[in-house]
Design a protein around this motif. Sequence first.
Motif, PDB file in Angstrom:
ATOM      1  N   THR A 226       0.845  -1.200   0.000  1.00  0.00           N
ATOM      2  CA  THR A 226       0.000   0.000   0.000  1.00  0.00           C
ATOM      3  C   THR A 226       0.877   1.246   0.000  1.00  0.00           C
ATOM      4  N   VAL A 227       0.688   2.084  -0.985  1.00  0.00           N
ATOM      5  CA  VAL A 227       1.445   3.325  -1.116  1.00  0.00           C
ATOM      6  C   VAL A 227       0.495   4.492  -0.814  1.00  0.00           C
ATOM      7  N   VAL A 228       0.910   5.337   0.102  1.00  0.00           N
ATOM      8  CA  VAL A 228       0.124   6.514   0.467  1.00  0.00           C
ATOM      9  C   VAL A 228       0.943   7.758   0.147  1.00  0.00           C
ATOM     10  N   VAL A 229       0.417   8.581  -0.722  1.00  0.00           N
ATOM     11  CA  VAL A 229       1.045   9.870  -1.021  1.00  0.00           C
ATOM     12  C   VAL A 229       0.289  10.935  -0.229  1.00  0.00           C
ATOM     13  N   TYR A 230       0.968  11.522   0.714  1.00  0.00           N
ATOM     14  CA  TYR A 230       0.297  12.443   1.620  1.00  0.00           C
ATOM     15  C   TYR A 230       0.720  13.885   1.355  1.00  0.00           C
ATOM     16  N   VAL A 231      -0.080  14.776   1.877  1.00  0.00           N
ATOM     17  CA  VAL A 231       0.192  16.217   1.746  1.00  0.00           C
ATOM     18  C   VAL A 231       0.147  16.824   3.140  1.00  0.00           C
ATOM     19  N   ASP A 232       1.220  17.462   3.532  1.00  0.00           N
ATOM     20  CA  ASP A 232       1.249  18.173   4.804  1.00  0.00           C
ATOM     21  C   ASP A 232       0.502  19.499   4.668  1.00  0.00           C
ATOM     22  N   GLY A 233      -0.262  19.808   5.688  1.00  0.00           N
ATOM     23  CA  GLY A 233      -1.052  21.025   5.645  1.00  0.00           C
ATOM     24  C   GLY A 233      -0.206  22.281   5.782  1.00  0.00           C
ATOM     25  N   SER A 234      -0.725  23.364   5.230  1.00  0.00           N
ATOM     26  CA  SER A 234      -0.047  24.653   5.333  1.00  0.00           C
ATOM     27  C   SER A 234      -1.111  25.737   5.479  1.00  0.00           C
ATOM     28  N   TRP A 235      -0.790  26.762   6.261  1.00  0.00           N
ATOM     29  CA  TRP A 235      -1.751  27.830   6.529  1.00  0.00           C
ATOM     30  C   TRP A 235      -1.959  28.719   5.318  1.00  0.00           C
ATOM     31  N   HIS A 263      -4.536  12.499   3.215  1.00  0.00           N
ATOM     32  CA  HIS A 263      -3.992  11.136   3.336  1.00  0.00           C
ATOM     33  C   HIS A 263      -3.073  10.999   4.539  1.00  0.00           C
ATOM     34  N   GLY A 264      -3.428  11.606   5.653  1.00  0.00           N
ATOM     35  CA  GLY A 264      -2.639  11.457   6.872  1.00  0.00           C
ATOM     36  C   GLY A 264      -1.505  12.437   7.014  1.00  0.00           C
ATOM     37  N   GLY A 265      -1.443  13.455   6.172  1.00  0.00           N
ATOM     38  CA  GLY A 265      -0.397  14.460   6.309  1.00  0.00           C
ATOM     39  C   GLY A 265      -0.542  15.255   7.592  1.00  0.00           C
ATOM     40  N   ARG A 266       0.538  15.911   8.009  1.00  0.00           N
ATOM     41  CA  ARG A 266       0.538  16.643   9.267  1.00  0.00           C
ATOM     42  C   ARG A 266      -0.382  17.849   9.192  1.00  0.00           C
ATOM     43  N   LEU A 267      -1.052  18.108  10.298  1.00  0.00           N
ATOM     44  CA  LEU A 267      -1.858  19.315  10.407  1.00  0.00           C
ATOM     45  C   LEU A 267      -0.943  20.534  10.512  1.00  0.00           C
ATOM     46  N   CYS A 268      -1.521  21.685  10.269  1.00  0.00           N
ATOM     47  CA  CYS A 268      -0.744  22.917  10.365  1.00  0.00           C
ATOM     48  C   CYS A 268      -0.347  23.176  11.813  1.00  0.00           C
ATOM     49  N   ASP A 269       0.882  23.617  11.998  1.00  0.00           N
ATOM     50  CA  ASP A 269       1.347  23.996  13.322  1.00  0.00           C
ATOM     51  C   ASP A 269       0.906  25.423  13.628  1.00  0.00           C
ATOM     52  N   GLY A 270       0.496  25.658  14.856  1.00  0.00           N
ATOM     53  CA  GLY A 270       0.088  26.994  15.253  1.00  0.00           C
ATOM     54  C   GLY A 270      -1.413  27.092  15.469  1.00  0.00           C
ATOM     55  N   VAL A 271      -1.898  28.303  15.624  1.00  0.00           N
ATOM     56  CA  VAL A 271      -3.297  28.531  15.956  1.00  0.00           C
ATOM     57  C   VAL A 271      -4.039  29.036  14.734  1.00  0.00           C
ATOM     58  N   ALA A 272      -5.338  28.721  14.676  1.00  0.00           N
ATOM     59  CA  ALA A 272      -6.170  29.186  13.574  1.00  0.00           C
ATOM     60  C   ALA A 272      -6.849  30.511  13.893  1.00  0.00           C
ATOM     61  N   LEU A 273      -6.914  30.856  15.175  1.00  0.00           N
ATOM     62  CA  LEU A 273      -7.592  32.080  15.589  1.00  0.00           C
ATOM     63  C   LEU A 273      -6.652  32.895  16.458  1.00  0.00           C
ATOM     64  N   THR A 344      -1.136  11.841  25.193  1.00  0.00           N
ATOM     65  CA  THR A 344      -0.185  11.129  24.350  1.00  0.00           C
ATOM     66  C   THR A 344      -0.167  11.763  22.980  1.00  0.00           C
ATOM     67  N   SER A 345       1.006  11.911  22.464  1.00  0.00           N
ATOM     68  CA  SER A 345       1.156  12.540  21.149  1.00  0.00           C
ATOM     69  C   SER A 345       0.951  11.524  20.062  1.00  0.00           C
ATOM     70  N   ARG A 346       0.161  11.888  19.067  1.00  0.00           N
ATOM     71  CA  ARG A 346      -0.076  11.023  17.926  1.00  0.00           C
ATOM     72  C   ARG A 346       0.740  11.455  16.722  1.00  0.00           C
ATOM     73  N   GLN A 347       1.573  12.454  16.916  1.00  0.00           N
ATOM     74  CA  GLN A 347       2.380  12.896  15.793  1.00  0.00           C
ATOM     75  C   GLN A 347       3.544  11.954  15.587  1.00  0.00           C
ATOM     76  N   ALA A 348       4.115  12.011  14.404  1.00  0.00           N
ATOM     77  CA  ALA A 348       5.266  11.176  14.109  1.00  0.00           C
ATOM     78  C   ALA A 348       6.469  11.677  14.885  1.00  0.00           C
ATOM     79  N   ASN A 349       7.477  10.819  14.992  1.00  0.00           N
ATOM     80  CA  ASN A 349       8.671  11.152  15.747  1.00  0.00           C
ATOM     81  C   ASN A 349       9.424  12.276  15.049  1.00  0.00           C
ATOM     82  N   PRO A 350       9.554  13.463  15.673  1.00  0.00           N
ATOM     83  CA  PRO A 350      10.256  14.564  15.014  1.00  0.00           C
ATOM     84  C   PRO A 350      11.737  14.337  14.883  1.00  0.00           C
ATOM     85  N   LEU A 351      12.243  13.224  15.437  1.00  0.00           N
ATOM     86  CA  LEU A 351      13.656  12.915  15.251  1.00  0.00           C
ATOM     87  C   LEU A 351      13.941  12.548  13.805  1.00  0.00           C
ATOM     88  N   LEU A 352      12.932  12.049  13.102  1.00  0.00           N
ATOM     89  CA  LEU A 352      13.158  11.550  11.756  1.00  0.00           C
ATOM     90  C   LEU A 352      13.347  12.703  10.786  1.00  0.00           C
TER      91      LEU A 352
END
Length: 872
Positions: A226-235, A263-273, A344-352
């Motif tokens: 299974t190949v997943v091509v994801y897109v990370d979010g941007s503000w 497709h499971g890409g990271r949400l935008c960092d920061g606040v929306a409001l 618990t954090s559900r984000q991926a390991n930022p070490l990678l």
Amino acid sequence: MFCIYPNTNTPCQCAARKTNWSEALQHGQSGTLPHFLEEPVDAYIVKSNPIKLRCQARPALQIFFKCNGEWVHQSQHMSQEHTDLGTGLKIREVMINVSRQQVEDFHGPEDYWCLCVAWSHLGTSKSRKATVRIAYLRKNFEQDPQGTEVPLNGMIVLHCRPPEGVPVAEVEWLKNEEPLSFDDDGINDSRGDHNLIISEARLSDSGNYTCVASNIVAKRRSATATVVVYVDGSWGEWSEWSLCSSECERQRSRECTAPEPKHGGRLCDGVALATDNCTGGLCTQSVESSSDVALYSGLAAGVVTVVLLIVAVTLYRRSQSEYGVDVIDSSALTGGFQSFSFKTSRQANPLLINSSLQPDLTVSRTYTSPMCFQDSIDKELMAERSLLDPLPDLKVKGEKTQLHGAFTVSSGATERAEYHVMSHPQTFPRGLAPDYRGVAVGTTLGRRGKNLFAPQVSLTPSWPLHKATAVFGHAGGRLMVPNTGISLLVPHGGIAEDTTWEMYMSINQEDSSAVSEDGPEIFLSAAVMYGPPGLDLSCPIAMTIAHCAEVAADNWTIRLKRHIQDNKWEEVMSVDEESTSCYCLLEAQRCHVLLEHPGRYALVGEPLNQEAAKRLRLAVFGSPDTSNSLGFTLRVYCVDDTPHAFQEVAVGERSRGGRLLEEPKIMLFRGNTFSLQVSIQDVPQLLWSIKPFTTCQEFSFSQVWASNQRPLQCAFSLERYSHSSSQLSCKISIRQVTGEEQILQVYTSVVENEKGPVPFFTQSDCTITSQTGSRAFKIPLSIRQRISATFDTANANGKDWQLLAQKLHIDRNLCYFACQESPSSVILSLWEAQHQDSGDLDSLASALEEIGKVQNTSAKPNGPNRQNGMKE
């Protein structure tokens, strides 16, 4: 004269035969040698079906087959003859059958072969050799494609090695069960090694890919990847500021749609409001009217009244907090526990380097040792606030005693960094360059005499010393060396009142040859020293040490040893035996030890058989080659699976700018004397090159078995053919010969500015190494004292400290607790050390609840006798 093949297996014989002139012309007597119109062709036997070999020659008096150098019997030939209408010459055709049994019975230096020999009046001619092979196709693929997740415009590489087969299998790719076309603008490219490469992934490239191999025998399907091509979010852009509200605030918003995560890409960092105070005369709020002043004055008076009432109630409850020592109704104690949870954090390991790659949760582990203390101020405030919540009333000796002092735990606990390091930046011993320390292929295993497990490791300087100090008093506290899995708990009351001690902990690696000169013991943990030497304590302290032994099976004898002088160590106790001088609680990754005397301690292990195993943590780091703009270096580490060992690797890689390329994995290395091999696989041959004779490197058994002295490291130097090749995809195979194997998948961008700076750690350096007083303990002092007073004294129902130990699952070696002045207090200290990182009070609350149920059950038949027994 011509040759005929007799009905026997004897060589050919010549015989005379009369011919007339017309017959000679028909067979081409005046022409040339026989000419083959059809020669035998290569053939494959499918299953058990025989194949036919055919020859046709003109002019020819006779044609016979010769297979594997021997003439085929005349009876096995099928021949026919006809005349060429154009030339009038005779054409002879001969066929034979070749069976599967004939091919299987043949054992020669080459494949089964046959050729034709044709005769005419002028001589003989030979045809080409035709080989006959048995066709087959194995069931299992040599390499199945593996699923992956890649960012938009990243490179997808799916590897496929078809099963072994004759003839060689042809490979095609299916996407979502449909044949994949390779004419799509050149984006998809299938190389000769059957790999599927998509240089720039699109969202439409997501799907299920299957490698299909087929030949004349069968068709095989690989496992689906299974190949997943994801897109990370941007503000997107901020909206305009809103008008000022009545609270003198304005707001603006933005949306995570440029692009939105898919497709499971990271949400935008920061606040929306965003909210801001109105300034520069924008505030529309008017001066408060007299009615507003009256309203605020009334509210202030009400708040003051409530505060005074709370203070009065608190003082009253404290005055009524006297309680008896025979508190048996443990339901009152369990009522003081309140539920809690940790975020618990559900984000991926930022070490990678590519943090969107999800870790392999089936093999990867997270250390449970404390990395950083939680916010002590918040915990203290929550504990104090909980004192206002009274516990249920207790009936003791016919009287009601109200206990209060329940405690809670904040649900917003600070999250820990998994690989947060705080130590001296120098990682390797002085004079030892932090470069490749591997061993060339073919390194032999050294042994001491007949000892199977004795390591041959040269004595090298120890690693840098890690140390933590703090001043403790009567209230006790906790001391730890961050990110090492090492901590020390000083119980409340362990130090006399009006007395303070400056205590310390230090960690140092020891040479495994120092454990025993000729014995098979090795260090399973770092050596930990605590002091000062003259420390005077009234009760044991609890020390937690991380270890790397695989204790799931009984293949080890693990002992706690104490350093006495020079390189000599003495045994304190075996963790499987009972002792009154020390207590060891061994867990899967660490050991909790109750000690009474300062000194240097370590866990050592003696393997009982070749199935004994230690855990290795495997990690791959990468960094560009500073001397070559096209070069990239992969460094693979194999270290003991302890936080302290991996910390040394992390510090060294941070100093050289290394990046973690894959979630570290755990491998069991068994004591069977076999070496450890590290190899690199599936490097794109048309994009990258690697130095010859370096694709496979090896560590000897003794190096790995006694690897606590320094990190084991090997390096692979790669070079790309052009600057346009910015993606690297390959696999690192780490396997013990006749043992376990782990695969580290590398997929990274080798150009740093494409990704930007990647944080190696998830937070800043942890500087808190100690906590004192109530902030250091999970159980508030008042609850701890009541539990100890309840269970230190036995009663008629057997409700004593032994039952408490049993319910807390630390009831081994009870003779040690029996020798303590307050067994329950020591048991609770051990529980504190065991649950220091999780703060999980549920197990303690559940144990007290079970004890309460036992009490209620035993009290029903003879309640009065129970009271009498308690009074006695």
